[in-house]
Design an enzyme around this catalytic site. Structure first.
Site, PDB file in Angstrom:
ATOM      1  N   HIS A 149       3.549   2.424   4.376  1.00 52.64           N
ATOM      2  CA  HIS A 149       2.231   2.829   3.897  1.00 52.64           C
ATOM      3  C   HIS A 149       1.173   1.745   4.121  1.00 52.64           C
ATOM      4  CE1 HIS A 149       3.451   0.907  -0.075  1.00 52.64           C
ATOM      5  NE2 HIS A 149       2.199   0.495   0.014  1.00 52.64           N
ATOM      6  N   ASP A 179       9.898   4.097   3.470  1.00 51.39           N
ATOM      7  CA  ASP A 179       8.671   3.292   3.429  1.00 51.39           C
ATOM      8  C   ASP A 179       8.866   1.893   4.010  1.00 51.39           C
ATOM      9  OD1 ASP A 179       5.986   2.874   3.007  1.00 51.39           O
ATOM     10  OD2 ASP A 179       6.176   2.440   0.869  1.00 51.39           O
ATOM     11  N   GLY A 251      -1.794  -4.887  -2.744  1.00 52.66           N
ATOM     12  CA  GLY A 251      -1.728  -5.937  -1.735  1.00 52.66           C
ATOM     13  C   GLY A 251      -0.373  -6.601  -1.640  1.00 52.66           C
ATOM     14  N   ASN A 252       0.472  -6.428  -2.685  1.00 51.38           N
ATOM     15  CA  ASN A 252       1.841  -6.945  -2.634  1.00 51.38           C
ATOM     16  C   ASN A 252       2.762  -6.069  -1.799  1.00 51.38           C
ATOM     17  OD1 ASN A 252       1.451  -8.352  -5.767  1.00 51.38           O
ATOM     18  ND2 ASN A 252       2.587  -9.465  -4.188  1.00 51.38           N
ATOM     19  N   SER A 253       2.328  -4.854  -1.490  1.00 54.23           N
ATOM     20  CA  SER A 253       3.190  -3.918  -0.767  1.00 54.23           C
ATOM     21  C   SER A 253       3.716  -4.529   0.529  1.00 54.23           C
ATOM     22  CB  SER A 253       2.412  -2.652  -0.420  1.00 54.23           C
ATOM     23  OG  SER A 253       2.197  -1.866  -1.551  1.00 54.23           O
ATOM     24  N   VAL A 310      22.308  20.914   4.531  1.00 56.64           N
ATOM     25  CA  VAL A 310      22.584  21.558   3.244  1.00 56.64           C
ATOM     26  C   VAL A 310      21.496  21.161   2.252  1.00 56.64           C
ATOM     27  CG1 VAL A 310      25.090  21.549   3.565  1.00 56.64           C
ATOM     28  CG2 VAL A 310      24.004  19.632   2.376  1.00 56.64           C
TER      29      VAL A 310
END
Length: 405
Positions: A149, A179, A251-253, A310
């Protein structure tokens, strides 16, 4: 991601097509780097020694922070690369068509009973400034792991080092399903990679610290402990987060979560917050999951996943009573895709999977992870309960490709 309502969500349909990551058989191989072909598989897979030797539980983190600092970077996505993007953090709700499309592509049938809303905790900035996140170097050739992201929609990014130097970077590939994205720094010289820790065996109460760029404040360090393991937070079918109380903000992402010895044990990805700010509940993708997916991206530009076709529902005592069954654990097959790998292998609606290969299956997530680690094209002995009887099947693992660019 910022979660604003429910902390733990158990969907009725836990996994539909079992589009799970094929982790086996990816240890070998090479990627093309600026100076030739570089074998990076061992550095992606193997745990490393501590960055700095521990000197006691009350020792300062300063030596470890100094050692790992050069490996942590800031990821900037400039406006030119974001012309088609919205700049507000992505939000999903139970009726969100974007989420439904994403889950439909992943599973084939869709999800049920999804509650709450969440958003990506990347910097809230206008189009003049672009978006902002964090990342960390995993190979001396300049391979960086971050969140999908953070770089979603961009092919080129700017990577800022801890000493202020800036390099152009290209996005090698991304995996929206857990992610994770991989960026290659376009620059000469060698870069300082992190050391990998053991996220499989880190325990609740172990010390951790995060390094990143909250609100654009580069090289920010926060510390805490592992608060819980195996958290399901409704982000997707592969939820297996480490919960930590180290401060994580916008901003830590994509930044690293280190253990008490300065080794990476997670990728900071989400927070739970009623307001969007830190309240001491953060979530990190376990390093063991992130690095294997990132290796596939670095080598191939995409992630190959197993798929059996499934939909799953966790078995429970209530469901067992309704079915008149004595089996209260396992992965209940709710739907079988016509012509899919499961149907061709003899799996039927109403079967309860209890063992996949050598691994016991207590719920849908267990089966999803087991399929994730199976080699695509392999045939795996599978034990199911059908109408009260034990039935043995040979389940063939089909393939699905995600994030190909």
């Amino acid at each position: 991601m910022v979660f604003k309502r429910r902390l733990t969500v158990r969907p009725m349909i836990a996994a539909v097509a079992l589009g799970t990551t094929a982790l086996a058989g990816v240890a070998g191989g090479a990627i093309a780097a600026d100076d030739g072909r570089v074998n990076i598989a061992d550095r992606f897979i193997a745990s490393g020694p501590a960055a700095v030797a521990s000197t006691g539980v009350h020792a300062s983190l300063s030596d470890m922070v100094e050692a790992v600092g050069p490996s942590v970077v800031q990821i900037q996505v400039k406006p030119a690369a974001l012309q088609a993007l919205q700049f507000e953090p992505t939000q999903f709700r139970s009726d969100d068509s974007e989420l439904a499309d994403r889950l439909g592509q992943l599973f084939g049938f869709g999800m049920q009973d999804r509650h709450g809303q969440f958003e990506a905790p990347q910097q809230r900035q206008g189009p003049q400034r672009g978006s902002l996140g964090s990342g960390f170097i995993v190979d001396a050739s300049g391979i960086v792991i971050t969140n999908n992201h953070v770089v979603n929609g961009a092919d080129r990014v700017t990577v800022q080092m801890s000493d202020g130097r800036e390099f152009s970077g290209r996005v090698l590939g991304r995996d929206p399903k857990i992610d994770v994205a991989v960026v290659k720094i376009d620059g000469k010289g060698r870069f300082t990679p992190v050391k990998w820790g053991d996220s499989d065996h880190i325990r609740v109460g172990d010390s951790v610290f995060a390094v990143g760029s909250p609100f654009g404040l580069g090289n920010t360090v926060t510390s805490g402990i592992v608060s819980a393991r195996g958290r399901e937070i409704g982000a997707g079918p592969y939820d297996d987060f480490l919960q930590v109380d180290a401060a994580i903000n916008s901003g830590n992402s994509g930044g690293p979560l280190f253990d008490g010895a300065g080794r990476v044990v997670g990728v900071n990805t989400a927070i739970f917050s009623p307001t969007g700010g830190n309240v001491g509940i953060g979530f990190a993708i376990p390093a063991a999951m992130a690095r294997k997916v990132a290796l596939q991206i670095a080598q191939n530009g995409h992630v190959s996943r197993g798929r059996i076709g499934v939909s799953l529902q966790d078995m429970s005592p209530d469901i067992a009573r309704a079915m008149g069954s004595d089996v209260t654990k396992g992965a209940l097959i709710a739907e079988v895709e016509d012509g899919g790998a499961a149907a061709r292998s003899g799996l039927q609606r109403g079967d309860v999977v209890r063992r996949f290969g050598s691994r016991p299956v207590d719920n849908g997530r267990d089966l999803a992870r087991a399929v994730a680690e199976a080699r695509i094209g392999s045939i795996v002995p599978t034990q199911v309960v059908r109408n009260g009887r034990q039935v043995s099947l040979n389940l063939r693992i089909a393939s699905e490709t995600s994030g190909q660019s």
